[in-house]
Write an enzyme that holds these catalytic residues in place. Structure first.
Site, PDB file in Angstrom:
ATOM      1  N   ASP A  21       0.832  -1.209   0.000  1.00 38.54           N
ATOM      2  CA  ASP A  21       0.000   0.000   0.000  1.00 38.54           C
ATOM      3  C   ASP A  21       0.867   1.260   0.000  1.00 38.54           C
ATOM      4  O   ASP A  21       1.967   1.267   0.548  1.00 38.54           O
ATOM      5  CB  ASP A  21      -0.908  -0.021   1.245  1.00 38.54           C
ATOM      6  CG  ASP A  21      -2.074   0.940   1.102  1.00 38.54           C
ATOM      7  OD1 ASP A  21      -2.348   1.406  -0.025  1.00 38.54           O
ATOM      8  OD2 ASP A  21      -2.722   1.237   2.129  1.00 38.54           O
ATOM      9  N   HIS A  38       2.458   3.577  -9.087  1.00 42.45           N
ATOM     10  CA  HIS A  38       2.226   2.150  -9.350  1.00 42.45           C
ATOM     11  C   HIS A  38       3.405   1.543 -10.112  1.00 42.45           C
ATOM     12  O   HIS A  38       3.805   0.420  -9.859  1.00 42.45           O
ATOM     13  CB  HIS A  38       0.927   1.962 -10.139  1.00 42.45           C
ATOM     14  CG  HIS A  38      -0.292   2.384  -9.375  1.00 42.45           C
ATOM     15  ND1 HIS A  38      -0.512   2.026  -8.065  1.00 42.45           N
ATOM     16  CD2 HIS A  38      -1.369   3.150  -9.732  1.00 42.45           C
ATOM     17  CE1 HIS A  38      -1.659   2.540  -7.654  1.00 42.45           C
ATOM     18  NE2 HIS A  38      -2.198   3.241  -8.637  1.00 42.45           N
ATOM     19  N   LEU A 132      10.835 -20.442  -4.494  1.00 42.45           N
ATOM     20  CA  LEU A 132       9.808 -19.638  -3.829  1.00 42.45           C
ATOM     21  C   LEU A 132       8.435 -19.837  -4.476  1.00 42.45           C
ATOM     22  O   LEU A 132       8.300 -19.819  -5.694  1.00 42.45           O
ATOM     23  CB  LEU A 132      10.203 -18.154  -3.956  1.00 42.45           C
ATOM     24  CG  LEU A 132       9.181 -17.130  -3.468  1.00 42.45           C
ATOM     25  CD1 LEU A 132       9.095 -17.104  -1.951  1.00 42.45           C
ATOM     26  CD2 LEU A 132       9.530 -15.726  -3.989  1.00 42.45           C
TER      27      LEU A 132
HETATM   28  C1  IPE Z   1      -5.427  -2.744  -0.313  1.00 38.91           C
HETATM   29  O1  IPE Z   1      -5.083  -1.416  -0.487  1.00 38.91           O
HETATM   30  C2  IPE Z   1      -5.415  -3.465  -1.637  1.00 38.91           C
HETATM   31  C3  IPE Z   1      -4.104  -3.720  -2.210  1.00 38.91           C
HETATM   32  C4  IPE Z   1      -2.958  -3.438  -1.661  1.00 38.91           C
HETATM   33  C5  IPE Z   1      -4.124  -4.342  -3.513  1.00 38.91           C
HETATM   34  P1  IPE Z   1      -6.190  -0.277  -0.680  1.00 38.91           P
HETATM   35  O2  IPE Z   1      -5.449   0.982  -0.817  1.00 38.91           O
HETATM   36  O3  IPE Z   1      -7.123  -0.653  -1.773  1.00 38.91           O
HETATM   37  O4  IPE Z   1      -6.977  -0.368   0.704  1.00 38.91           O
HETATM   38  P2  IPE Z   1      -7.883   0.709   1.445  1.00 38.91           P
HETATM   39  O5  IPE Z   1      -8.885   1.212   0.433  1.00 38.91           O
HETATM   40  O6  IPE Z   1      -6.964   1.795   1.924  1.00 38.91           O
HETATM   41  O7  IPE Z   1      -8.492  -0.039   2.590  1.00 38.91           O
HETATM   42  C1  IPE Z   2      -1.353   0.334  -3.469  1.00 41.08           C
HETATM   43  O1  IPE Z   2      -1.199   1.694  -3.474  1.00 41.08           O
HETATM   44  C2  IPE Z   2      -1.673  -0.231  -4.822  1.00 41.08           C
HETATM   45  C3  IPE Z   2      -3.025  -0.775  -4.926  1.00 41.08           C
HETATM   46  C4  IPE Z   2      -3.937  -0.770  -4.011  1.00 41.08           C
HETATM   47  C5  IPE Z   2      -3.392  -1.373  -6.199  1.00 41.08           C
HETATM   48  P1  IPE Z   2      -2.442   2.690  -3.476  1.00 41.08           P
HETATM   49  O2  IPE Z   2      -2.828   2.977  -4.878  1.00 41.08           O
HETATM   50  O3  IPE Z   2      -3.535   2.171  -2.629  1.00 41.08           O
HETATM   51  O4  IPE Z   2      -1.783   3.973  -2.827  1.00 41.08           O
HETATM   52  P2  IPE Z   2      -2.424   4.952  -1.764  1.00 41.08           P
HETATM   53  O5  IPE Z   2      -2.955   4.124  -0.645  1.00 41.08           O
HETATM   54  O6  IPE Z   2      -3.502   5.710  -2.463  1.00 41.08           O
HETATM   55  O7  IPE Z   2      -1.293   5.820  -1.335  1.00 41.08           O
HETATM   56 MG    MG Z   3      -4.053   2.402  -0.677  1.00 40.68          MG
END
Ligand code: IPE
Ligand code: IPE
Ligand code: MG
Length: 251
Positions: A21, A38, A132
């Site tokens: 995240d 990303h 792995l």
């Molecule tokens: C969780 O992250 C999903 C992934 C890492 C793929 P999100 O960014 O979607 O989660 P929330 O919305 O903060 O709970």
């Molecule tokens: C994690 O990073 C990637 C996915 C959930 C696919 P985010 O896109 O959720 O990044 P934040 O949480 O908005 O910083």
């Molecule tokens: Mg996120």
């Protein structure tokens, strides 16, 4: 049930799950569009898979795209799907050369043909690898996984004329996308958020959780080692009491 659980010990670390995240915040902090966050996140995936192999972890599950992530803006969803395709296309050969066995967990329904083709290719080409075990959780939701497992299980039991009232926990465990794999020992989440966001609800029943302040694109081997060190300092109890206390009771 307690007898089936492992003894209280933090020594064994077989399965690590990572909620990757913070890509968006990493990008925002640099004045960049989320999509570049990303992209940087994919580099962190590469580093992490390599590090997990070097550290002798048997199972690594990476949460890449949740069933709820479809609610993001269309362009961001397109970018994320594109990166998944690019990752498999570009990295499969190297992953295979390093003995990585790939499985993609999550709901296949609703995925486009090109992604399905790449997933099949990644799984079949790496099927005989013995290094792995890498699970990529893609279009994955913990509740949805349990729902699909129950549907599959009930269908099989009905076909075999078995009574659904006899369903055991291990029947459900075996029917999940991770059937045959150990439960999660350690769940790591980057970005400072402290929630599961529908990640492996069943498999995380007795996991240890480590929440790290770093954003996912900054994650690397040293963060993984730090999380493992924290895990090693934990005492896993599984509802029991620590060994020393158990001896006292026996006296
Ligand atoms: C969780 O992250 C999903 C992934 C890492 C793929 P999100 O960014 O979607 O989660 P929330 O919305 O903060 O709970
Ligand atoms: C994690 O990073 C990637 C996915 C959930 C696919 P985010 O896109 O959720 O990044 P934040 O949480 O908005 O910083
Ligand atoms: Mg996120």
């Amino acid at each position: 049930m307690a007898g089936e659980m492992e003894n209280q010990s933090s020594a064994a670390l077989r399965h690590v799950g990572i909620i990757m995240d913070g890509n968006g915040r990493w990008a925002a902090a640099r004045g960049l569009p989320r999509t570049l966050g990303h992209r940087a996140g994919v580099d962190a995936v590469r580093k992490t898979v390599r590090a997990a192999g070097e550290l002798g972890i048997s199972y690594l599950t990476l949460y890449a795209f949740s069933s709820e992530n479809w609610s993001r803006p269309k362009q961001e969803v397109r970018d994320l799907l594109g990166l998944m395709k690019l990752f498999i296309t570009r990295d499969l050969a190297e992953l295979c050369a390093n003995g990585v066995r790939i499985r993609v967990i999550g709901d296949r329904q609703g995925l486009s043909r090109d992604i399905l083709g790449l997933i099949d290719m990644a799984e079949s080409r790496s099927a005989a690898n013995t290094g792995l075990n890498l699970n990529i959780a893609f279009n994955y939701g913990g509740r949805d996984e349990i729902r699909r497992a129950v549907i599959g299980l009930v269908g099989r039991m009905e076909a075999e004329g078995r009574d659904c009232a006899s369903i055991t926990e291990s029947d459900i465990t075996g029917a999940l996308d991770t059937g045959g794999q150990p439960d999660l020992d350690l769940v790591i989440r980057t970005s400072g958020e402290m929630r599961l966001s529908n990640f492996m609800l069943w498999q995380a029943a007795y996991s240890e959780f480590v929440f790290l302040p770093c954003m996912w694109p900054d994650f690397d081997k040293s963060w993984l080692e730090q999380a493992i060190e924290e895990y090693s300092s934990r005492t896993r109890r599984y509802g029991g009491v620590p060994d020393a206390d158990a001896k006292d009771i026996a006296l």
